[in-house]
Design an enzyme around this catalytic site. Structure first.
Site, PDB file in Angstrom:
ATOM      1  N   GLU A  78       0.830  -1.201   0.000  1.00 20.58           N
ATOM      2  CA  GLU A  78       0.000   0.000   0.000  1.00 20.58           C
ATOM      3  C   GLU A  78       0.871   1.260   0.000  1.00 20.58           C
ATOM      4  O   GLU A  78       0.571   2.245  -0.678  1.00 20.58           O
ATOM      5  CB  GLU A  78      -0.904  -0.013   1.225  1.00 20.58           C
ATOM      6  CG  GLU A  78      -1.781   1.212   1.378  1.00 20.58           C
ATOM      7  CD  GLU A  78      -2.359   1.317   2.785  1.00 20.58           C
ATOM      8  OE1 GLU A  78      -2.782   2.427   3.142  1.00 20.58           O
ATOM      9  OE2 GLU A  78      -2.349   0.305   3.508  1.00 20.58           O
TER      10      GLU A  78
ATOM     11  N   ASP B  43       0.530   3.883  -3.113  1.00 18.53           N
ATOM     12  CA  ASP B  43       0.104   5.268  -2.919  1.00 18.53           C
ATOM     13  C   ASP B  43       0.958   6.220  -3.753  1.00 18.53           C
ATOM     14  O   ASP B  43       0.442   7.161  -4.362  1.00 18.53           O
ATOM     15  CB  ASP B  43       0.208   5.624  -1.432  1.00 18.53           C
ATOM     16  CG  ASP B  43      -0.142   7.079  -1.158  1.00 18.53           C
ATOM     17  OD1 ASP B  43      -1.325   7.426  -1.249  1.00 18.53           O
ATOM     18  OD2 ASP B  43       0.780   7.860  -0.849  1.00 18.53           O
TER      19      ASP B  43
ATOM     20  N   ASP C 191      -7.338   0.588   0.569  1.00 13.43           N
ATOM     21  CA  ASP C 191      -5.963   0.155   0.850  1.00 13.43           C
ATOM     22  C   ASP C 191      -5.539  -0.972  -0.089  1.00 13.43           C
ATOM     23  O   ASP C 191      -4.415  -0.977  -0.612  1.00 13.43           O
ATOM     24  CB  ASP C 191      -5.838  -0.320   2.304  1.00 13.43           C
ATOM     25  CG  ASP C 191      -5.961   0.823   3.304  1.00 13.43           C
ATOM     26  OD1 ASP C 191      -5.893   1.991   2.885  1.00 13.43           O
ATOM     27  OD2 ASP C 191      -6.135   0.535   4.506  1.00 13.43           O
TER      28      ASP C 191
ATOM     29  N   GLU D  50      -4.758   0.349  -3.636  1.00 12.81           N
ATOM     30  CA  GLU D  50      -3.415   0.911  -3.736  1.00 12.81           C
ATOM     31  C   GLU D  50      -2.364  -0.199  -3.774  1.00 12.81           C
ATOM     32  O   GLU D  50      -1.385  -0.115  -4.523  1.00 12.81           O
ATOM     33  CB  GLU D  50      -3.141   1.845  -2.561  1.00 12.81           C
ATOM     34  CG  GLU D  50      -3.887   3.166  -2.644  1.00 12.81           C
ATOM     35  CD  GLU D  50      -3.498   4.131  -1.539  1.00 12.81           C
ATOM     36  OE1 GLU D  50      -3.553   5.346  -1.766  1.00 12.81           O
ATOM     37  OE2 GLU D  50      -3.135   3.663  -0.438  1.00 12.81           O
TER      38      GLU D  50
END
Length: 239
Positions: free
Chosen positions: A46, A50, A119, A122
């Site tokens: 994650e 991001d 989450d 990502e």
């Protein structure tokens, strides 16, 4: 990691919707694994995903809107890269059906929780990056966000309906709205929520439906904004 036939089929469908087929399915499995299920989960992925997401959307906005300032681009990116948007995308590609969740999260409906879906989304971007390369991950993000960027509403500076409603009420010195789940049916991809938006002293209650609580709230807020602008303006003219 053991995977039952149902989840394997769901993962295959999700890859088709992403437009990317994993070479090492282990990357995808890790991206879909919540910390409640295993210590080898998607939290580190994650972190990378991001960055992949933020850069790609920033570059797309930079190329699409050459006249916008840094501040305007930042606000647009914030309106596009957030938990709600990622959860919406995850729902559309049926990511929830593929998640590895612990018993507690399964019982509490974690497969449909926006934070968990966002989450994992990502983490999937990072998994593609590691399974292939950055350019491939970038292309997947571009395909998922191109329509959202093309249709972004500049008049609202990228703000969602709930934010617009809150600002409109505050500008008129009214209390903030109250959202309530009136009805919830089905599970996973079949889930449907009916949410009400109560404007309290104004005496208006609107209802809307969506396949997640957030989508239903946004739809109800959108109706409330339209009602407020029309009816409050009319009342002002009569005074």
């Amino acid at each position: 990691m053991k995977t039952d036939p149902r989840r394997l089929a769901a993962m295959q469908r999700m890859q088709q919707q992403l437009g990317y087929q994993f070479n090492d399915i282990g990357w995808l499995q890790q991206a879909l694994t919540h910390r409640s299920y295993s210590s080898r989960n998607n939290e580190r992925l994650e972190f990378v995903g991001d960055s992949v997401l933020n850069y790609t959307v920033a570059r797309m906005l930079f190329d699409a809107f050459p006249k916008l300032s840094e501040g305007e681009l930042s606000r647009l990116r914030a309106s596009l890269v957030n938990e709600g948007t990622l959860a919406d995308i995850a729902i559309k590609i049926n990511l929830g059906d593929c998640l590895y969740l612990g018993t507690g999260e399964l019982k509490s409906g974690g497969f449909n929780r926006p934070s968990i879906l966002a989450d994992a989304m990502e983490a999937v971007f990072a998994a593609i990056n590691f399974d292939a390369d950055f350019q491939t991950a970038e292309k997947v993000v571009q395909s998922l966000f191109k329509d959202r960027i093309r249709t972004v509403d500049f008049s609202n500076q990228g703000k969602d309906a709930k934010t617009l409603l809150q600002e409109a009420l505050q500008a008129r010195r009214f209390a903030l709205p109250k959202y309530r789940i009136e009805e919830q049916t089905g599970e996973g991809n079949e889930a449907q929520f009916v949410v009400s938006c109560d404007l309290g002293e104004l005496g208006w209650i609107g209802r809307a439906q969506g396949n997640s609580r957030r989508l239903a709230e946004q739809a109800a807020a959108k109706e409330a904004v339209a009602w407020l602008e029309q009816n409050y303006s009319q009342k002002n003219k009569k005074k």
